[in-house]
Design a protein around this motif. Structure first.
Motif, mmCIF file in Angstrom:
data_model
loop_
_atom_site.group_PDB
_atom_site.id
_atom_site.type_symbol
_atom_site.label_atom_id
_atom_site.label_comp_id
_atom_site.label_asym_id
_atom_site.label_seq_id
_atom_site.Cartn_x
_atom_site.Cartn_y
_atom_site.Cartn_z
ATOM 1 N N PHE A 192 -0.485 8.233 21.800
ATOM 2 C CA PHE A 192 -0.047 6.838 21.878
ATOM 3 C C PHE A 192 1.118 6.607 20.921
ATOM 4 O O PHE A 192 1.156 7.183 19.831
ATOM 5 C CB PHE A 192 -1.174 5.884 21.446
ATOM 6 N N GLN B 32 2.760 -7.710 10.839
ATOM 7 C CA GLN B 32 2.014 -7.778 12.101
ATOM 8 C C GLN B 32 1.202 -6.514 12.320
ATOM 9 O O GLN B 32 1.400 -5.504 11.647
ATOM 10 C CB GLN B 32 2.989 -7.987 13.266
ATOM 11 N N GLY B 33 0.304 -6.597 13.273
ATOM 12 C CA GLY B 33 -0.455 -5.411 13.638
ATOM 13 C C GLY B 33 0.334 -4.526 14.585
ATOM 14 O O GLY B 33 1.337 -4.943 15.152
ATOM 15 N N PRO B 34 -0.122 -3.288 14.744
ATOM 16 C CA PRO B 34 0.549 -2.386 15.686
ATOM 17 C C PRO B 34 0.513 -2.944 17.108
ATOM 18 O O PRO B 34 -0.497 -3.498 17.522
ATOM 19 C CB PRO B 34 -0.269 -1.098 15.584
ATOM 20 N N TYR C 184 2.907 3.247 18.991
ATOM 21 C CA TYR C 184 2.807 1.828 18.661
ATOM 22 C C TYR C 184 3.999 1.438 17.792
ATOM 23 O O TYR C 184 4.547 2.259 17.051
ATOM 24 C CB TYR C 184 1.524 1.520 17.875
ATOM 25 N N ALA D 228 -8.951 7.008 18.016
ATOM 26 C CA ALA D 228 -7.608 7.537 17.832
ATOM 27 C C ALA D 228 -7.323 7.761 16.350
ATOM 28 O O ALA D 228 -7.777 7.009 15.501
ATOM 29 C CB ALA D 228 -6.580 6.586 18.431
ATOM 30 N N GLN E 110 5.018 -1.345 14.821
ATOM 31 C CA GLN E 110 4.435 -2.308 13.882
ATOM 32 C C GLN E 110 5.543 -3.009 13.117
ATOM 33 O O GLN E 110 6.186 -2.415 12.239
ATOM 34 C CB GLN E 110 3.472 -1.617 12.920
ATOM 35 N N PHE F 112 -4.314 8.179 13.524
ATOM 36 C CA PHE F 112 -2.935 7.738 13.356
ATOM 37 C C PHE F 112 -2.161 8.603 12.377
ATOM 38 O O PHE F 112 -2.708 9.107 11.395
ATOM 39 C CB PHE F 112 -2.897 6.287 12.859
ATOM 40 N N GLY F 113 -0.867 8.737 12.643
ATOM 41 C CA GLY F 113 0.040 9.325 11.682
ATOM 42 C C GLY F 113 0.505 8.280 10.684
ATOM 43 O O GLY F 113 0.130 7.112 10.761
ATOM 44 N N GLN F 114 1.316 8.713 9.721
ATOM 45 C CA GLN F 114 1.792 7.803 8.671
ATOM 46 C C GLN F 114 2.933 6.915 9.131
ATOM 47 O O GLN F 114 3.295 5.963 8.457
ATOM 48 C CB GLN F 114 2.200 8.595 7.428
ATOM 49 N N PHE G 183 1.195 -1.844 21.147
ATOM 50 C CA PHE G 183 1.248 -0.685 22.028
ATOM 51 C C PHE G 183 2.618 -0.555 22.693
ATOM 52 O O PHE G 183 3.201 -1.538 23.165
ATOM 53 C CB PHE G 183 0.165 -0.836 23.102
ATOM 54 N N SER H 282 3.900 0.312 29.683
ATOM 55 C CA SER H 282 4.042 -1.134 29.821
ATOM 56 C C SER H 282 4.498 -1.830 28.545
ATOM 57 O O SER H 282 5.003 -2.942 28.595
ATOM 58 C CB SER H 282 2.719 -1.739 30.290
ATOM 59 N N TYR I 72 1.624 5.442 26.459
ATOM 60 C CA TYR I 72 0.479 6.332 26.386
ATOM 61 C C TYR I 72 0.710 7.559 27.271
ATOM 62 O O TYR I 72 1.153 7.428 28.414
ATOM 63 C CB TYR I 72 -0.780 5.576 26.839
#
Lengths: 113, 117
Positions: free
Chosen positions: B33, B41-43, B35, B106, B37, B108-110, B45, B58, B48
């Motif tokens: 995935f 705010q939050g991540p 994302y 999931a 950010q 996550f990377g940094q 999308f 999308s 995918y």
């Protein structure tokens, strides 16, 4: 539309205080729910997750969350916070048959020593 | 490596420049995935992949954004003609499970912090 809302943008607590961070979601169908934590300078880490079964979920570092379907809520709790809990907390939701997650805008928790 | 690796960690681009952001998922993870950010705010999308197939794009904000995962492992997110509003942290996440499976946690990377000046 699918959405996740977190009620508090910034919470400040003293050590040993109890914590509750609110999360509400708007999703059709069956939903998976998550809480992630991001410590300063680090990547997002999973605190806990709910897929099905017992609505009270226990995660790492003494955190827990309760899924209340009737309220569309998944609030995060910890009985006694520590200074090391200072971080940003994100609630997320996804449909069980979808890949992507929808995140809230996060709550910054500051714990004063 | 043990986790999701992203490079570069920081990227400063002049407006109009093209950039490419790389993601190395956890070995064996089928799902990947991207994302975005924005500050405060939050991540959100973007897209995918399941193996090399891009099943959902999308969330890509415009046709300037393009992602690929040609061999089903490493993925690249490319942004053409960068604009100031593209400034954000770009997060990559990978998951062992495929879409539709219950256990789709999931990792996550940094992230790559992109600043467009």
């Amino acid at each position: 539309a699918q959405s996740v809302s977190q009620h508090n943008h910034h919470v400040i607590l003293s050590e040993a205080a109890s914590l509750e961070l609110g999360c509400n979601y708007s999703y059709g169908g069956t939903v998976n729910l998550f809480w992630y934590v991001q410590y300063p300078g680090q990547h997002l880490q999973l605190l806990l997750k709910y897929f099905s079964g017992d609505p009270l979920v226990k995660g790492i570092k003494g955190f827990e969350a309760e899924f209340i379907k009737s309220k569309f809520s998944f609030n995060l709790r910890k009985p006694s916070v520590q200074w090391s809990d200072t971080a940003e907390y994100f609630c997320a939701a996804k449909s069980t048959n979808a890949g992507k997650s929808t995140f809230g805008d996060g709550t910054t928790l500051t714990v004063k020593p | 490596g043990a986790g999701v690796s992203q490079s570069p960690r920081y990227k400063v681009a002049k407006r109009g420049q093209d950039v490419a952001l790389r993601c190395d998922p956890i070995s064996g993870h089928v799902s990947l995935f991207w994302y975005q950010q924005a500050l405060g705010q939050g991540p959100e999308f973007l897209t995918y992949f399941q193996n090399e197939a891009q099943l959902d794009k999308s969330g890509l904000p415009s046709d300037r954004f393009f992602a690929e995962r040609p061999e089903g492992s490493v993925s690249t997110l490319k942004i053409q003609r960068t604009q100031q509003e593209d400034s954000a942290v770009y997060l990559c996440a990978s998951s062992l499970a495929i879409q539709g499976q219950k256990n789709t946690e999931a990792f996550f990377g940094q992230g790559t912090r992109l600043t467009v000046v």
